[in-house]
Design a protein around this motif. Structure first.
Motif, PDB file in Angstrom:
ATOM      1  N   LEU A 231       0.988  -1.266   0.075  1.00  0.00           N
ATOM      2  CA  LEU A 231       0.047   0.020   0.204  1.00  0.00           C
ATOM      3  C   LEU A 231       0.819   1.087   0.084  1.00  0.00           C
ATOM      4  CD1 LEU A 231      -2.796   1.264   0.321  1.00  0.00           C
ATOM      5  CD2 LEU A 231      -2.680   1.045   2.731  1.00  0.00           C
ATOM      6  N   THR A 232       0.713   2.118  -1.054  1.00  0.00           N
ATOM      7  CA  THR A 232       1.399   3.359  -0.952  1.00  0.00           C
ATOM      8  C   THR A 232       0.854   4.517  -0.492  1.00  0.00           C
ATOM      9  OG1 THR A 232       0.545   3.839  -2.991  1.00  0.00           O
ATOM     10  CG2 THR A 232       2.735   2.791  -3.213  1.00  0.00           C
ATOM     11  N   ASP A 233      -0.056   4.327   0.734  1.00  0.00           N
ATOM     12  CA  ASP A 233      -0.766   5.313   1.102  1.00  0.00           C
ATOM     13  C   ASP A 233      -1.452   6.379   0.429  1.00  0.00           C
ATOM     14  OD1 ASP A 233      -2.250   6.511   3.484  1.00  0.00           O
ATOM     15  OD2 ASP A 233      -0.474   7.764   4.042  1.00  0.00           O
ATOM     16  N   PRO A 234      -2.732   6.054  -0.336  1.00  0.00           N
ATOM     17  CA  PRO A 234      -3.291   6.755  -1.304  1.00  0.00           C
ATOM     18  C   PRO A 234      -4.105   8.111  -0.542  1.00  0.00           C
ATOM     19  CG  PRO A 234      -4.721   5.104  -1.223  1.00  0.00           C
ATOM     20  CD  PRO A 234      -3.329   4.667  -0.151  1.00  0.00           C
TER      21      PRO A 234
ATOM     22  N   ASN B 154      -1.858  16.105   3.188  1.00  0.00           N
ATOM     23  CA  ASN B 154      -2.047  17.460   3.592  1.00  0.00           C
ATOM     24  C   ASN B 154      -3.556  17.956   3.780  1.00  0.00           C
ATOM     25  OD1 ASN B 154      -2.479  16.899   1.140  1.00  0.00           O
ATOM     26  ND2 ASN B 154      -1.305  18.250  -0.086  1.00  0.00           N
ATOM     27  N   ARG B 155      -4.464  17.164   3.758  1.00  0.00           N
ATOM     28  CA  ARG B 155      -5.780  17.546   4.064  1.00  0.00           C
ATOM     29  C   ARG B 155      -6.557  16.591   4.439  1.00  0.00           C
ATOM     30  NH1 ARG B 155      -8.690  15.466   0.042  1.00  0.00           N
ATOM     31  NH2 ARG B 155      -7.731  14.569  -1.763  1.00  0.00           N
ATOM     32  N   PRO B 156      -7.577  16.907   5.206  1.00  0.00           N
ATOM     33  CA  PRO B 156      -8.605  15.773   5.661  1.00  0.00           C
ATOM     34  C   PRO B 156      -9.052  14.795   4.369  1.00  0.00           C
ATOM     35  CG  PRO B 156      -9.408  18.008   6.428  1.00  0.00           C
ATOM     36  CD  PRO B 156      -8.245  18.093   5.069  1.00  0.00           C
ATOM     37  N   VAL B 157      -9.283  13.656   4.926  1.00  0.00           N
ATOM     38  CA  VAL B 157      -9.807  12.522   4.261  1.00  0.00           C
ATOM     39  C   VAL B 157     -10.925  12.542   3.873  1.00  0.00           C
ATOM     40  CG1 VAL B 157      -9.978   9.956   3.877  1.00  0.00           C
ATOM     41  CG2 VAL B 157      -8.067  10.903   5.032  1.00  0.00           C
ATOM     42  N   GLY B 158     -11.587  12.511   2.533  1.00  0.00           N
ATOM     43  CA  GLY B 158     -12.784  12.801   1.919  1.00  0.00           C
ATOM     44  C   GLY B 158     -13.246  11.395   1.457  1.00  0.00           C
ATOM     45  N   ARG B 159     -14.630  11.426   1.250  1.00  0.00           N
ATOM     46  CA  ARG B 159     -15.211  10.356   0.858  1.00  0.00           C
ATOM     47  C   ARG B 159     -14.758   9.810  -0.549  1.00  0.00           C
ATOM     48  NH1 ARG B 159     -21.823   9.475  -0.533  1.00  0.00           N
ATOM     49  NH2 ARG B 159     -21.393   7.412  -1.411  1.00  0.00           N
ATOM     50  N   ALA B 160     -14.225  10.631  -1.391  1.00  0.00           N
ATOM     51  CA  ALA B 160     -13.721  10.416  -2.705  1.00  0.00           C
ATOM     52  C   ALA B 160     -12.614   9.480  -2.439  1.00  0.00           C
ATOM     53  CB  ALA B 160     -13.650  11.620  -3.587  1.00  0.00           C
ATOM     54  N   ASP B 161     -11.771  10.134  -1.221  1.00  0.00           N
ATOM     55  CA  ASP B 161     -10.385   9.291  -1.167  1.00  0.00           C
ATOM     56  C   ASP B 161     -10.739   7.886  -0.646  1.00  0.00           C
ATOM     57  OD1 ASP B 161      -8.990  11.829  -1.732  1.00  0.00           O
ATOM     58  OD2 ASP B 161      -9.318  12.430   0.369  1.00  0.00           O
ATOM     59  N   VAL B 162     -11.756   7.635  -0.032  1.00  0.00           N
ATOM     60  CA  VAL B 162     -12.054   6.445   0.689  1.00  0.00           C
ATOM     61  C   VAL B 162     -12.437   5.423  -0.618  1.00  0.00           C
ATOM     62  CG1 VAL B 162     -13.372   4.978   2.296  1.00  0.00           C
ATOM     63  CG2 VAL B 162     -12.237   7.352   3.300  1.00  0.00           C
ATOM     64  N   GLU B 163     -13.342   5.932  -1.401  1.00  0.00           N
ATOM     65  CA  GLU B 163     -13.678   5.229  -2.632  1.00  0.00           C
ATOM     66  C   GLU B 163     -12.737   4.993  -3.483  1.00  0.00           C
ATOM     67  OE1 GLU B 163     -16.952   7.450  -3.952  1.00  0.00           O
ATOM     68  OE2 GLU B 163     -18.530   6.926  -2.413  1.00  0.00           O
ATOM     69  N   ALA B 164     -11.465   5.732  -3.580  1.00  0.00           N
ATOM     70  CA  ALA B 164     -10.716   5.482  -4.594  1.00  0.00           C
ATOM     71  C   ALA B 164      -9.520   4.458  -3.871  1.00  0.00           C
ATOM     72  CB  ALA B 164      -9.919   6.763  -4.881  1.00  0.00           C
TER      73      ALA B 164
ATOM     74  N   ARG C  32      -7.610   1.601  -2.995  1.00  0.00           N
ATOM     75  CA  ARG C  32      -7.750   0.022  -3.072  1.00  0.00           C
ATOM     76  C   ARG C  32      -6.453  -0.556  -2.579  1.00  0.00           C
ATOM     77  NH1 ARG C  32     -12.062   0.766  -4.272  1.00  0.00           N
ATOM     78  NH2 ARG C  32     -12.761   1.259  -6.102  1.00  0.00           N
ATOM     79  N   LEU C  33      -6.658  -1.446  -1.697  1.00  0.00           N
ATOM     80  CA  LEU C  33      -5.751  -2.131  -0.910  1.00  0.00           C
ATOM     81  C   LEU C  33      -5.115  -3.335  -1.779  1.00  0.00           C
ATOM     82  CD1 LEU C  33      -8.006  -2.223   2.379  1.00  0.00           C
ATOM     83  CD2 LEU C  33      -5.934  -0.926   2.027  1.00  0.00           C
ATOM     84  N   PRO C  34      -3.789  -3.735  -1.706  1.00  0.00           N
ATOM     85  CA  PRO C  34      -3.352  -4.729  -2.308  1.00  0.00           C
ATOM     86  C   PRO C  34      -3.484  -6.071  -1.822  1.00  0.00           C
ATOM     87  CG  PRO C  34      -1.575  -3.652  -0.871  1.00  0.00           C
ATOM     88  CD  PRO C  34      -2.666  -2.912  -1.029  1.00  0.00           C
ATOM     89  N   MET C  35      -3.908  -7.175  -2.661  1.00  0.00           N
ATOM     90  CA  MET C  35      -4.286  -8.503  -2.339  1.00  0.00           C
ATOM     91  C   MET C  35      -3.237  -9.391  -1.868  1.00  0.00           C
ATOM     92  SD  MET C  35      -7.625  -8.598  -2.930  1.00  0.00           S
ATOM     93  CE  MET C  35      -8.043 -10.283  -2.887  1.00  0.00           C
ATOM     94  N   ALA C  36      -3.361 -10.078  -1.018  1.00  0.00           N
ATOM     95  CA  ALA C  36      -2.446 -11.160  -0.476  1.00  0.00           C
ATOM     96  C   ALA C  36      -3.094 -12.455  -0.700  1.00  0.00           C
ATOM     97  CB  ALA C  36      -2.246 -11.142   1.055  1.00  0.00           C
ATOM     98  N   VAL C  37      -2.400 -13.615  -0.335  1.00  0.00           N
ATOM     99  CA  VAL C  37      -2.560 -15.075  -0.706  1.00  0.00           C
ATOM    100  C   VAL C  37      -4.121 -15.164  -0.128  1.00  0.00           C
ATOM    101  CG1 VAL C  37      -2.060 -17.148  -0.349  1.00  0.00           C
ATOM    102  CG2 VAL C  37      -0.267 -15.682  -0.664  1.00  0.00           C
TER     103      VAL C  37
ATOM    104  N   ASP D 178      -1.527  -3.590   5.941  1.00  0.00           N
ATOM    105  CA  ASP D 178      -2.006  -2.462   5.221  1.00  0.00           C
ATOM    106  C   ASP D 178      -3.538  -1.920   5.681  1.00  0.00           C
ATOM    107  OD1 ASP D 178       0.335  -2.513   3.645  1.00  0.00           O
ATOM    108  OD2 ASP D 178      -0.629  -3.616   2.121  1.00  0.00           O
ATOM    109  N   VAL D 179      -4.410  -3.035   5.916  1.00  0.00           N
ATOM    110  CA  VAL D 179      -5.776  -2.830   6.255  1.00  0.00           C
ATOM    111  C   VAL D 179      -5.825  -2.069   7.588  1.00  0.00           C
ATOM    112  CG1 VAL D 179      -8.114  -3.850   6.933  1.00  0.00           C
ATOM    113  CG2 VAL D 179      -6.567  -4.771   4.837  1.00  0.00           C
ATOM    114  N   ASP D 180      -5.069  -2.542   8.655  1.00  0.00           N
ATOM    115  CA  ASP D 180      -4.907  -1.935   9.771  1.00  0.00           C
ATOM    116  C   ASP D 180      -4.347  -0.560   9.809  1.00  0.00           C
ATOM    117  OD1 ASP D 180      -5.846  -4.132  11.097  1.00  0.00           O
ATOM    118  OD2 ASP D 180      -3.995  -4.876  11.692  1.00  0.00           O
ATOM    119  N   GLU D 181      -3.254  -0.569   8.998  1.00  0.00           N
ATOM    120  CA  GLU D 181      -2.946   1.214   8.782  1.00  0.00           C
ATOM    121  C   GLU D 181      -3.745   2.130   8.195  1.00  0.00           C
ATOM    122  OE1 GLU D 181       0.553   3.143   6.050  1.00  0.00           O
ATOM    123  OE2 GLU D 181       1.030   1.211   6.767  1.00  0.00           O
TER     124      GLU D 181
END
Length: 130
Positions: free
Chosen positions: A39-42, A46-56, A58-63, A70-73
């Motif tokens: 996860l490259t922390d999308p 520098n600003r508050p997280v918005g709804r569009a940020d959460v919708e965009a 994408r967490l990387p898949m594992a086995v 990544d999910v915890d972070e």
């Protein structure tokens, strides 16, 4: 007897091909090692997280699903943003309640300086008998 030699030769060729494929054909690697997807922390720093940020996001898949770290972070970051937002809302609500209490109990904002306060109950002095 020819069939036996043919099958033996075919098995030897197959075993050699599989061995070469597994070993990699010598010193050169067939496939390069790839870095694991991280996860490259999308989420914006520098600003508050918005709804569009959460919708965009994408967490990387594992086995077996998603990487727990990544999910915890991501959830920790979202939780901190929500806690900060809730504290700000509570601060604004208390300031609003204080302003409303001052407006109800405070001086008349429409009264002009130097004018006597108007009587709110009934008509004024001499007009009652007319």
């Amino acid at each position: 007897m020819r069939v036996f030699w043919f099958l033996l030769l075919t098995m030897a060729v197959v075993v050699a091909a599989v061995t070469l494929a597994v070993v990699g054909g010598g010193g050169s690697a067939v496939l390069q090692d790839v870095e694991p997807e991280r996860l490259t922390d999308p989420l914006p720093a520098n600003r508050p997280v918005g709804r569009a940020d959460v919708e965009a996001m994408r967490l990387p898949m594992a086995v077996r699903g998603y990487r727990m770290a990544d999910v915890d972070e991501a959830l920790g970051r979202l939780g901190a943003e929500l806690a900060e937002r809730d504290a700000h809302i509570a601060e604004l609500e208390s300031a609003l309640a204080g302003a409303q209490a001052t407006a109800v109990n405070g001086p008349d904002l429409f009264e002009r300086p130097g004018e006597p306060p108007a009587a709110e109950d009934g008509p004024q002095g001499g007009e009652a008998g007319r």
